[in-house]
Motif scaffolding. Structure first.
Motif, PDB file in Angstrom:
ATOM      1  N   ALA B 201       0.555  -1.402   0.122  1.00 52.43           N
ATOM      2  CA  ALA B 201       0.047   0.315  -0.232  1.00 52.43           C
ATOM      3  C   ALA B 201       0.843   1.920  -0.381  1.00 52.43           C
ATOM      4  O   ALA B 201       0.473   2.237  -0.814  1.00 52.43           O
ATOM      5  CB  ALA B 201      -0.779   0.283   1.082  1.00 52.43           C
ATOM      6  N   ALA B 202       2.279   1.283   0.981  1.00 51.49           N
ATOM      7  CA  ALA B 202       2.796   2.277   0.827  1.00 51.49           C
ATOM      8  C   ALA B 202       3.272   2.730  -0.345  1.00 51.49           C
ATOM      9  O   ALA B 202       3.828   3.964  -0.233  1.00 51.49           O
ATOM     10  CB  ALA B 202       3.640   2.412   2.096  1.00 51.49           C
ATOM     11  N   GLN B 204       2.377   1.500  -3.189  1.00 47.73           N
ATOM     12  CA  GLN B 204       1.922   2.444  -4.464  1.00 47.73           C
ATOM     13  C   GLN B 204       1.242   3.385  -4.283  1.00 47.73           C
ATOM     14  O   GLN B 204       1.522   4.535  -5.444  1.00 47.73           O
ATOM     15  CB  GLN B 204       0.769   1.004  -4.852  1.00 47.73           C
ATOM     16  N   ALA B 205       1.217   3.429  -3.467  1.00 48.68           N
ATOM     17  CA  ALA B 205       1.009   5.425  -2.975  1.00 48.68           C
ATOM     18  C   ALA B 205       1.765   5.760  -2.862  1.00 48.68           C
ATOM     19  O   ALA B 205       1.999   7.179  -4.072  1.00 48.68           O
ATOM     20  CB  ALA B 205       1.158   5.796  -1.079  1.00 48.68           C
ATOM     21  N   ARG B 207       3.996   5.456  -5.375  1.00 50.12           N
ATOM     22  CA  ARG B 207       4.101   6.039  -7.010  1.00 50.12           C
ATOM     23  C   ARG B 207       3.131   7.206  -7.625  1.00 50.12           C
ATOM     24  O   ARG B 207       3.160   7.539  -8.172  1.00 50.12           O
ATOM     25  CB  ARG B 207       4.083   4.940  -7.667  1.00 50.12           C
ATOM     26  N   GLN B 208       2.117   6.856  -7.143  1.00 48.03           N
ATOM     27  CA  GLN B 208       0.657   8.017  -7.343  1.00 48.03           C
ATOM     28  C   GLN B 208       1.094   9.534  -6.388  1.00 48.03           C
ATOM     29  O   GLN B 208       1.050  10.168  -7.333  1.00 48.03           O
ATOM     30  CB  GLN B 208      -0.302   7.720  -6.784  1.00 48.03           C
ATOM     31  N   ASN B 209       1.320   9.208  -4.927  1.00 47.24           N
ATOM     32  CA  ASN B 209       1.520  10.633  -4.878  1.00 47.24           C
ATOM     33  C   ASN B 209       2.636  10.574  -3.841  1.00 47.24           C
ATOM     34  O   ASN B 209       2.641  10.700  -2.538  1.00 47.24           O
ATOM     35  CB  ASN B 209       0.535  11.308  -4.097  1.00 47.24           C
ATOM     36  N   VAL B 211       4.263  13.091  -2.308  1.00 48.91           N
ATOM     37  CA  VAL B 211       3.936  13.662  -0.934  1.00 48.91           C
ATOM     38  C   VAL B 211       2.810  13.451   0.149  1.00 48.91           C
ATOM     39  O   VAL B 211       3.101  13.681   1.064  1.00 48.91           O
ATOM     40  CB  VAL B 211       3.734  15.252  -1.480  1.00 48.91           C
ATOM     41  N   ARG B 212       2.258  12.929  -0.358  1.00 49.73           N
ATOM     42  CA  ARG B 212       0.710  12.241   0.144  1.00 49.73           C
ATOM     43  C   ARG B 212       1.334  11.207   1.332  1.00 49.73           C
ATOM     44  O   ARG B 212       1.127  11.567   2.394  1.00 49.73           O
ATOM     45  CB  ARG B 212      -0.506  11.939  -0.567  1.00 49.73           C
ATOM     46  N   VAL B 213       2.235  10.852   0.885  1.00 50.46           N
ATOM     47  CA  VAL B 213       3.275   9.241   1.777  1.00 50.46           C
ATOM     48  C   VAL B 213       3.300  10.213   2.799  1.00 50.46           C
ATOM     49  O   VAL B 213       3.501   9.992   3.959  1.00 50.46           O
ATOM     50  CB  VAL B 213       3.795   8.339   0.796  1.00 50.46           C
ATOM     51  N   ALA B 214       4.097  10.767   2.384  1.00 52.06           N
ATOM     52  CA  ALA B 214       5.231  11.461   3.594  1.00 52.06           C
ATOM     53  C   ALA B 214       4.246  12.692   4.206  1.00 52.06           C
ATOM     54  O   ALA B 214       4.436  12.647   5.987  1.00 52.06           O
ATOM     55  CB  ALA B 214       6.574  12.908   3.193  1.00 52.06           C
ATOM     56  N   SER B 215       3.023  13.102   3.751  1.00 54.90           N
ATOM     57  CA  SER B 215       2.665  13.904   4.906  1.00 54.90           C
ATOM     58  C   SER B 215       1.409  12.653   5.658  1.00 54.90           C
ATOM     59  O   SER B 215       0.696  13.622   6.819  1.00 54.90           O
ATOM     60  CB  SER B 215       1.385  14.518   4.096  1.00 54.90           C
ATOM     61  N   ILE B 223      11.108   3.326   1.765  1.00 61.93           N
ATOM     62  CA  ILE B 223       9.832   2.081   0.912  1.00 61.93           C
ATOM     63  C   ILE B 223      10.485   1.801   0.243  1.00 61.93           C
ATOM     64  O   ILE B 223      10.668   0.425  -0.957  1.00 61.93           O
ATOM     65  CB  ILE B 223       8.580   2.648   0.601  1.00 61.93           C
ATOM     66  N   HIS B 327      -8.071  -1.094  -7.230  1.00 59.44           N
ATOM     67  CA  HIS B 327      -7.558  -0.882  -5.530  1.00 59.44           C
ATOM     68  C   HIS B 327      -8.551  -1.019  -4.659  1.00 59.44           C
ATOM     69  O   HIS B 327      -9.127   0.497  -4.530  1.00 59.44           O
ATOM     70  CB  HIS B 327      -6.897   0.614  -5.729  1.00 59.44           C
TER      71      HIS B 327
END
Lengths: 249, 328
Positions: B201-202, B204-205, B207-209, B211-215, B223, B327
């Protein structure tokens, strides 16, 4: 006054000759909504970026929960409990709303290095995520991909994510932007209750919402805080009226 | 329990590949067993890349380095087992080996270490720079192998006799196929588990964004690095199998053509899809064999096919048959 959750001291940031943040000092105390207003280009988003850790200040101190955080990255600040929503929604677009929130839940549990258990069958992830979605009013849209949500729903989703993180303070960058009047009203009511959970630093252009919600307002013009005070103090401040409100009341 | 269309297609593909060697023997065409084994091995190599590229969005143009180092691990261990000379690492020495499990472990270890080294530098970049830096690292290993006379240099290294597996006669082509097929299935299961896990999940996220993962408090770099290492390990294992299939390893396993081929396999089959790499490998090997028998310029037609897929069927073969990925 109670101990500040978030304290910013003498923060400075320049882009070339442009002084985007100039000796900014503001704080956030428990239970309050502290609104940050100012004309376009005043440096509000730049300031939020520096607090969240996605932009490095040139000088100054940022303290969160009594600890200096200037030297640590955005991910670690988020883990400490600094929840954030973006001016332009920033989500994992292919993931459903639910999976976007589940990512926050798994981060809060500190367990991203698990390789075998399927997340969708993990109640310790799904249930808290659903609860956060329900609070943000998005329960019915849990299975919809973030890319397919409406603009307002994406803002709600960002707030659901911040809720799921168990944030100790919220940085909300224009959560009302692009919302219809009905959506703004609902969100205003929601934020009103949210402040009891954790204080909110709110950047917002919607003055009705700001005046309805804010305990304190700071006015940012050309990177400087020209005034901080209660709603009434700010409304009657002559410098603020000249610089920003334009005496339009 | 209902199974999704994609699962059904995956099962058909897997069973089809399993059936090939048995049909081939019935028809008296043992060469087809080798083709099926190639499909399984290339499929496994591309599963490795699919973790980085498909799940993580990391377009590595250097996976030949891992494929090749796996191949050399097999070749070098086998050559030392044959000569009886231990393998001297300076501080310590290890004997050579003809045992597949030992060779596989060595290949996985070597691939993982190399991926950790390459990844920890490359992953600080992104986009085109990431593609170029992974290519550069792989070409470094390629030229290193060419200029290293101890193990054949440019001429490569022959493996005198195929390595052994306890209780199995690996010289029988069907047996070797089954070994490779079993590892392919392990690779598929691993990919499926990884994709659906918290780590997946982390990844694939990211890949998508990013900044979102870090925030939400997850550091994307760690990862991606772990994903890159796992990816390199799987591709290296496939490299060891490939060396044993051909009883030969040469610098060509490390060349950028090989890296490009893995990317092509994934695009043909379906980026990020569980059986994308397998579908791609089956299509590719079939194409190579059938068209290669008709014309020397078969790669021209492969190019046309690739163009068609990119323009009209972005999801590759799996996407075409099973529709878009979901997903939860």
């Amino acid at each position: 006054m109670a101990e500040a959750v978030l304290a910013i001291r003498d923060l400075c940031k320049s882009f070339g000759a442009l002084r985007a943040t100039e000796n900014v000092s503001i704080d956030l105390v428990p239970g309050e909504i502290h609104a940050l207003i100012g004309p376009n280009g005043a440096g509000k988003s730049t300031l939020i970026h520096q607090i969240a850790g996605t932009l490095k200040p040139d000088s100054g101190e940022i303290e969160f929960l009594g600890k200096p955080v200037s030297h640590i990255g955005a991910a670690e600040r988020a883990r400490m409990g600094l929840g954030r929503s973006f001016q332009v929604s920033s989500l994992a677009p292919e993931f459903s709303a639910l999976r976007n929130v589940m990512l926050a839940v798994q981060s809060r549990q500190g367990t991203s290095f698990r390789f075998f258990k399927p997340v969708m069958r993990d109640a310790t992830l799904v249930e808290p995520a659903m609860a956060a979605l329900e609070r943000a009013g998005l329960k019915d849209r849990a299975r919809v991909a973030a890319a397919e949500l409406s603009h307002g729903e994406r803002r709600q989703l960002e707030i659901a994510i911040a809720l799921a993180l168990g944030s100790r303070a919220f940085l909300l960058d224009e959560p009302m932007a692009g919302m219809g009047p009905e959506g703004s009203k609902t969100l205003t009511g929601f934020l009103d209750g949210l402040r009891r959970e954790a204080p909110i630093l709110l950047v917002e252009h919607d003055m009705d919402a700001v005046f309805a919600l804010a305990d304190r307002i700071s006015v940012l013009v050309y990177g400087r805080v020209i005034a901080t005070g209660t709603v009434d103090e700010i409304r009657s401040d002559p410098e603020v009226r000249r610089a920003y409100l334009g005496g339009a009341e | 329990m209902t199974i999704s269309r994609e699962t059904a297609i995956n099962l058909v593909l897997a069973l089809l590949l399993l059936a090939v060697p048995f049909i081939a023997m019935q028809l008296g065409k043992p060469f087809y067993v080798t083709l099926a084994t190639r499909m399984a091995i290339l499929g496994l190599a591309a599963i490795g890349l699919n973790i980085a590229l498909g799940l993580g969005g990391l377009v590595s143009f250097g996976h030949a380095a891992f494929f090749g180092i796996g191949g050399y691990a097999a070749g070098i261990l086998a050559s030392h087992a044959f000569s009886g000379q231990p393998l001297d690492f300076g501080l310590f020495a290890v004997p050579g080996s003809k045992l597949m499990p030992v060779i596989w472990a060595a290949a996985i270890l070597a691939g993982g270490l190399l991926a950790a080294a390459i990844g920890s530098i490359s992953l600080r970049t992104s986009g085109v720079y990431f593609i170029m830096i992974t290519l550069a690292f792989a070409q470094m290993t390629y030229y290193f192998a060419i200029s290293w006379p101890a193990y054949g240099g440019e001429d490569g290294l022959s493996i005198t006799i195929r390595s052994t597996f306890p209780g199995v006669n690996t010289l029988v082509p069907q047996n070797y196929f089954l070994i490779c097929y079993a590892l392919l299935v392990v690779g598929l299961v691993l990919f499926a588990l990884l994709r659906d896990s918290r780590f997946g999940a982390a990844l694939q996220a990211s890949r998508q964004n990013e900044v979102r993962v870090a925030s939400v408090g997850i550091a994307p770099f760690r990862i991606k690095l772990v994903a890159f290492v796992i990816s390199g390990m799987i591709t290296a294992l496939a490299g060891a199998l490939y060396a044993d299939l051909n009883r030969f390893v040469s610098p060509s396993m490390l060349s950028w053509h090989m890296s490009g081929e893995f990317i092509v396999l994934i695009i043909l089959g379906g980026v990020g899809r569980l059986c994308g790499p397998l579908a791609g490998a089956m299509l590719f090997v079939m194409f190579e064999y059938i068209l290669g028998g008709l014309t020397e310029r078969w790669q021209f037609f492969l190019g046309l096919l690739l163009l068609g897929v990119v323009l009209f069927a972005r999801g590759g073969l799996i996407g075409l048959l099973a529709g878009r990925a979901r997903h939860g």
